[in-house]
Scaffold this motif. Structure first.
Motif, PDB file in Angstrom:
ATOM      1  N   ILE A  61       2.109   8.564  10.316  1.00 41.08           N
ATOM      2  CA  ILE A  61       1.252   7.399  10.331  1.00 41.08           C
ATOM      3  C   ILE A  61      -0.140   7.728  10.843  1.00 41.08           C
ATOM      4  O   ILE A  61      -1.125   7.018  10.536  1.00 41.08           O
ATOM      5  CB  ILE A  61       1.903   6.288  11.199  1.00 41.08           C
ATOM      6  CG1 ILE A  61       1.220   4.940  10.963  1.00 41.08           C
ATOM      7  CG2 ILE A  61       1.872   6.677  12.662  1.00 41.08           C
ATOM      8  CD1 ILE A  61       1.379   4.414   9.582  1.00 41.08           C
ATOM      9  N   ASN A  62      -0.265   8.808  11.615  1.00 40.17           N
ATOM     10  CA  ASN A  62      -1.565   9.185  12.167  1.00 40.17           C
ATOM     11  C   ASN A  62      -2.314  10.172  11.275  1.00 40.17           C
ATOM     12  O   ASN A  62      -3.409  10.628  11.626  1.00 40.17           O
ATOM     13  CB  ASN A  62      -1.394   9.799  13.556  1.00 40.17           C
ATOM     14  CG  ASN A  62      -0.825   8.811  14.556  1.00 40.17           C
ATOM     15  OD1 ASN A  62      -1.158   7.614  14.521  1.00 40.17           O
ATOM     16  ND2 ASN A  62       0.053   9.283  15.448  1.00 40.17           N
ATOM     17  N   ALA A  63      -1.730  10.547  10.137  1.00 37.08           N
ATOM     18  CA  ALA A  63      -2.389  11.485   9.234  1.00 37.08           C
ATOM     19  C   ALA A  63      -3.436  10.756   8.402  1.00 37.08           C
ATOM     20  O   ALA A  63      -3.635   9.531   8.532  1.00 37.08           O
ATOM     21  CB  ALA A  63      -1.351  12.165   8.333  1.00 37.08           C
ATOM     22  N   SER A  64      -4.105  11.489   7.542  1.00 37.27           N
ATOM     23  CA  SER A  64      -5.149  10.900   6.703  1.00 37.27           C
ATOM     24  C   SER A  64      -5.130  11.579   5.333  1.00 37.27           C
ATOM     25  O   SER A  64      -4.548  12.660   5.158  1.00 37.27           O
ATOM     26  CB  SER A  64      -6.534  11.073   7.351  1.00 37.27           C
ATOM     27  OG  SER A  64      -6.830  12.446   7.522  1.00 37.27           O
ATOM     28  N   GLY A  65      -5.779  10.937   4.383  1.00 34.93           N
ATOM     29  CA  GLY A  65      -5.910  11.528   3.064  1.00 34.93           C
ATOM     30  C   GLY A  65      -4.583  11.649   2.327  1.00 34.93           C
ATOM     31  O   GLY A  65      -3.735  10.745   2.347  1.00 34.93           O
ATOM     32  N   GLN A  66      -4.396  12.776   1.700  1.00 33.95           N
ATOM     33  CA  GLN A  66      -3.194  13.011   0.903  1.00 33.95           C
ATOM     34  C   GLN A  66      -1.941  13.093   1.772  1.00 33.95           C
ATOM     35  O   GLN A  66      -0.846  12.736   1.335  1.00 33.95           O
ATOM     36  CB  GLN A  66      -3.365  14.297   0.084  1.00 33.95           C
ATOM     37  CG  GLN A  66      -2.292  14.492  -0.962  1.00 33.95           C
ATOM     38  CD  GLN A  66      -2.630  15.627  -1.908  1.00 33.95           C
ATOM     39  OE1 GLN A  66      -3.720  16.181  -1.870  1.00 33.95           O
ATOM     40  NE2 GLN A  66      -1.688  15.974  -2.768  1.00 33.95           N
ATOM     41  N   ARG A  67      -2.075  13.562   3.014  1.00 35.39           N
ATOM     42  CA  ARG A  67      -0.925  13.643   3.916  1.00 35.39           C
ATOM     43  C   ARG A  67      -0.397  12.252   4.257  1.00 35.39           C
ATOM     44  O   ARG A  67       0.815  12.032   4.304  1.00 35.39           O
ATOM     45  CB  ARG A  67      -1.320  14.401   5.180  1.00 35.39           C
ATOM     46  CG  ARG A  67      -1.760  15.832   4.915  1.00 35.39           C
ATOM     47  CD  ARG A  67      -1.991  16.591   6.195  1.00 35.39           C
ATOM     48  NE  ARG A  67      -3.089  16.017   6.973  1.00 35.39           N
ATOM     49  CZ  ARG A  67      -4.367  16.349   6.812  1.00 35.39           C
ATOM     50  NH1 ARG A  67      -4.698  17.235   5.886  1.00 35.39           N
ATOM     51  NH2 ARG A  67      -5.309  15.799   7.556  1.00 35.39           N
ATOM     52  N   LEU A  68      -1.302  11.299   4.488  1.00 38.50           N
ATOM     53  CA  LEU A  68      -0.887   9.923   4.755  1.00 38.50           C
ATOM     54  C   LEU A  68      -0.303   9.272   3.506  1.00 38.50           C
ATOM     55  O   LEU A  68       0.675   8.512   3.584  1.00 38.50           O
ATOM     56  CB  LEU A  68      -2.091   9.126   5.267  1.00 38.50           C
ATOM     57  CG  LEU A  68      -1.842   7.651   5.615  1.00 38.50           C
ATOM     58  CD1 LEU A  68      -0.778   7.518   6.704  1.00 38.50           C
ATOM     59  CD2 LEU A  68      -3.146   6.968   6.021  1.00 38.50           C
ATOM     60  N   ARG A  69      -0.882   9.549   2.330  1.00 38.38           N
ATOM     61  CA  ARG A  69      -0.368   8.994   1.087  1.00 38.38           C
ATOM     62  C   ARG A  69       1.052   9.474   0.812  1.00 38.38           C
ATOM     63  O   ARG A  69       1.914   8.714   0.360  1.00 38.38           O
ATOM     64  CB  ARG A  69      -1.301   9.388  -0.057  1.00 38.38           C
ATOM     65  CG  ARG A  69      -0.954   8.720  -1.385  1.00 38.38           C
ATOM     66  CD  ARG A  69      -1.870   9.183  -2.506  1.00 38.38           C
ATOM     67  NE  ARG A  69      -3.271   9.013  -2.152  1.00 38.38           N
ATOM     68  CZ  ARG A  69      -4.122  10.031  -1.981  1.00 38.38           C
ATOM     69  NH1 ARG A  69      -3.693  11.285  -2.102  1.00 38.38           N
ATOM     70  NH2 ARG A  69      -5.371   9.790  -1.662  1.00 38.38           N
ATOM     71  N   HIS A  70       1.310  10.746   1.100  1.00 34.71           N
ATOM     72  CA  HIS A  70       2.648  11.293   0.906  1.00 34.71           C
ATOM     73  C   HIS A  70       3.664  10.586   1.800  1.00 34.71           C
ATOM     74  O   HIS A  70       4.788  10.249   1.381  1.00 34.71           O
ATOM     75  CB  HIS A  70       2.637  12.799   1.200  1.00 34.71           C
ATOM     76  CG  HIS A  70       3.876  13.509   0.782  1.00 34.71           C
ATOM     77  ND1 HIS A  70       4.124  14.816   1.103  1.00 34.71           N
ATOM     78  CD2 HIS A  70       4.958  13.089   0.070  1.00 34.71           C
ATOM     79  CE1 HIS A  70       5.292  15.182   0.603  1.00 34.71           C
ATOM     80  NE2 HIS A  70       5.823  14.144  -0.024  1.00 34.71           N
ATOM     81  N   TRP A  71       3.291  10.310   3.025  1.00 35.52           N
ATOM     82  CA  TRP A  71       4.194   9.653   3.980  1.00 35.52           C
ATOM     83  C   TRP A  71       4.478   8.203   3.568  1.00 35.52           C
ATOM     84  O   TRP A  71       5.618   7.748   3.606  1.00 35.52           O
ATOM     85  CB  TRP A  71       3.572   9.717   5.374  1.00 35.52           C
ATOM     86  CG  TRP A  71       4.468   9.271   6.480  1.00 35.52           C
ATOM     87  CD1 TRP A  71       4.406   8.088   7.158  1.00 35.52           C
ATOM     88  CD2 TRP A  71       5.568   9.998   7.045  1.00 35.52           C
ATOM     89  NE1 TRP A  71       5.394   8.030   8.107  1.00 35.52           N
ATOM     90  CE2 TRP A  71       6.128   9.203   8.061  1.00 35.52           C
ATOM     91  CE3 TRP A  71       6.133  11.242   6.800  1.00 35.52           C
ATOM     92  CZ2 TRP A  71       7.210   9.599   8.833  1.00 35.52           C
ATOM     93  CZ3 TRP A  71       7.211  11.653   7.557  1.00 35.52           C
ATOM     94  CH2 TRP A  71       7.745  10.839   8.555  1.00 35.52           C
ATOM     95  N   PHE A  72       3.442   7.485   3.128  1.00 38.44           N
ATOM     96  CA  PHE A  72       3.623   6.096   2.705  1.00 38.44           C
ATOM     97  C   PHE A  72       4.493   5.994   1.449  1.00 38.44           C
ATOM     98  O   PHE A  72       5.323   5.090   1.325  1.00 38.44           O
ATOM     99  CB  PHE A  72       2.265   5.435   2.465  1.00 38.44           C
ATOM    100  CG  PHE A  72       1.647   4.889   3.713  1.00 38.44           C
ATOM    101  CD1 PHE A  72       2.425   4.589   4.822  1.00 38.44           C
ATOM    102  CD2 PHE A  72       0.285   4.643   3.798  1.00 38.44           C
ATOM    103  CE1 PHE A  72       1.868   4.070   5.980  1.00 38.44           C
ATOM    104  CE2 PHE A  72      -0.291   4.134   4.957  1.00 38.44           C
ATOM    105  CZ  PHE A  72       0.518   3.842   6.052  1.00 38.44           C
ATOM    106  N   GLU A  73       4.301   6.907   0.506  1.00 37.93           N
ATOM    107  CA  GLU A  73       5.104   6.878  -0.717  1.00 37.93           C
ATOM    108  C   GLU A  73       6.573   7.159  -0.419  1.00 37.93           C
ATOM    109  O   GLU A  73       7.467   6.617  -1.080  1.00 37.93           O
ATOM    110  CB  GLU A  73       4.567   7.894  -1.724  1.00 37.93           C
ATOM    111  CG  GLU A  73       3.267   7.485  -2.384  1.00 37.93           C
ATOM    112  CD  GLU A  73       2.885   8.402  -3.517  1.00 37.93           C
ATOM    113  OE1 GLU A  73       3.747   9.204  -3.961  1.00 37.93           O
ATOM    114  OE2 GLU A  73       1.724   8.333  -3.973  1.00 37.93           O
ATOM    115  N   CYS A  74       6.839   7.993   0.580  1.00 37.13           N
ATOM    116  CA  CYS A  74       8.225   8.260   0.972  1.00 37.13           C
ATOM    117  C   CYS A  74       8.871   7.000   1.554  1.00 37.13           C
ATOM    118  O   CYS A  74      10.026   6.678   1.242  1.00 37.13           O
ATOM    119  CB  CYS A  74       8.274   9.403   1.979  1.00 37.13           C
ATOM    120  SG  CYS A  74       9.898   9.676   2.710  1.00 37.13           S
TER     121      CYS A  74
END
Length: 422
Positions: A383-396
């Motif tokens: 949740i504290n990531a940004s960019g593509q790393r945050l998008r990957h976490w949200f899609e999961c």
């Protein structure tokens, strides 16, 4: 009255003496009725003249040498023989006369002009040969497929007039040996046919706009150093998405300058972020089992941490906040590679509500026996990531039960305190 014969010559003499003919009845070769002229005086000839008269009558000609038949074996440079003219197999005749005499002269003049143009156009490209290959960029899977078809008319590099060619691929600019691929070696041929496909993983659309593909044709030498024949370069920005483009290019000799990013990195030396590499990770939340499935699929273009220009990579994953031993996993070690393929999956027993508050730390390390392992790079998903790393976490979290794969660039995240920059 007795006739005395002249004494014979000594054996060591190099001359022959012709004895005078005798007219006595004791000679069996002379009949009593033959009237012979008076005997001439003794004549002395040399041994060489004797053999020249009896064996080699006429002038003595020089013996032809082998270099007369093969002018290229002369020690001194000699003018090349004139080019052979093409013989006309079919000639039209009318009434016993050549009707196409003028046409033959014109054709001969045209052939001479074409031959001169061909000789003038011969350069290093045509002499080194040509390379035929095709490229295809798969943006969905972040892969660049390079199919090496064949080469034609390569330069002979071995003493037998042939070569043992192979093709080596580089992505410029790149990190050490991480982006180098090569085909198999074909023995004793100047027209090799490979039909071999090499794949670059982890290539993004941004890479296609900045990278250049270099294809080098080399000759393998078991007893010495492999010899460079020629190379071609293709700017990947000219390749469209989904296009399968075929190339047939002449090889060139471009100065082989060692690039700064191709030099080997010393052990423990700091590495820039763009040189650390990439990792392909899959995330899937299984609602039936109530766990998070983390898949470590592969890495690409890792930094070389060992003196041999390679690394012995493995991956560590930790789910923070720490849940004890159940939150820490690591993959197996892949020896001497910068593009390891793991295909390993790990499970974390955690509820979906708790997972939204956690952070997944992924780090890549170089294994050293008897020494501390070297940190290559890391990435954090949460949740504290940004960019593509945050998008990957949200899609999961959003697509429960679906496996979501993403390529992530390794950075300094997850490095031990001693390796972090001040």
């Amino acid at each position: 009255m007795s006739v005395s014969k002249p004494p014979p010559p000594p054996p060591s003499s190099s001359h022959l003496v012709i004895p005078p003919s005798s007219a006595s009845a004791s000679s069996p070769s002379v009949t009593p009725h033959s009237s012979a002229p008076p005997p001439p005086s003794p004549v002395k000839i040399s041994m060489q003249e004797h053999f020249a008269i009896n064996v080699c009558p006429g002038p003595i000609l020089p013996i032809p040498q082998i270099s007369d038949f093969f002018p290229r074996f002369h020690d001194y440079p000699c003018t090349p023989p004139p080019p052979r003219e093409k013989k006309i197999l079919k000639e039209e005749t009318f009434n016993g006369e050549m009707a196409g005499g003028d046409k033959d002269k014109e054709r001969k003049g045209e052939d001479d002009g074409e031959r001169e143009e061909a000789m003038d156009s011969d350069d290093d490209d045509t002499y080194l040969g040509t390379l035929e290959f095709s490229l295809h960029f798969d943006e969905e899977n972040n892969c660049l497929h390079c199919t090496i078809h064949k080469a034609k008319g390569l330069k002979a590099m071995d003493s037998n007039g042939l070569a043992d060619p192979y093709v080596k691929l580089h992505l410029l600019p790149g990190a050490s040996k991480a982006n180098k691929l090569r085909t198999k070696t074909l023995k004793n041929t100047l027209n090799p046919v490979w039909n071999e496909t090499l794949v670059y993983h982890g290539i993004t659309a941004a890479d296609m706009t900045t990278k250049t593909l270099r294809l080098c044709v080399c000759d393998m030498d078991r007893l010495g150093r492999n010899e460079f024949i020629g190379e071609v370069r293709v700017a990947l920005k000219k390749l469209k998405e989904g296009e399968n483009k075929r190339y047939n290019m002449g090889l060139e000799r471009i100065a082989q300058n060692k690039e700064s990013n191709n030099q080997t990195v010393e052990q423990g030396a700091p590495v820039a972020e763009e040189e650390r590499g990439r990792i392909l990770v899959s995330l899937c939340y299984n609602t039936e089992k109530g766990c998070l499935l983390v898949g470590v699929i592969r890495c690409a273009h890792l930094a070389a941490m060992d003196s041999n220009g390679y690394s012995d990579p493995f991956v560590k994953i930790v789910l923070q906040p720490d849940m004890g031993k159940k939150s820490k996993y690591k993959t197996s070690v892949k020896k001497k590679t910068l593009n390891p393929e793991f295909n390993e999956e790990f499970a974390y027993d955690v509820t979906l509500d708790q997972l939204a508050k956690k952070t997944l730390e992924i780090s890549v390390w170089d294994y050293d026996l008897g020494m501390s392992n070297d940190f290559i790079g890391g990435v954090e998903l949460g949740i504290n990531a940004s960019g593509q790393r945050l998008r990957h976490w949200f899609e999961c979290l959003k697509n429960k039960g679906k496996k979501v794969e993403y390529w992530h660039t390794l950075t300094q995240q997850g490095a031990p305190s001693s390796d972090k920059p001040d």
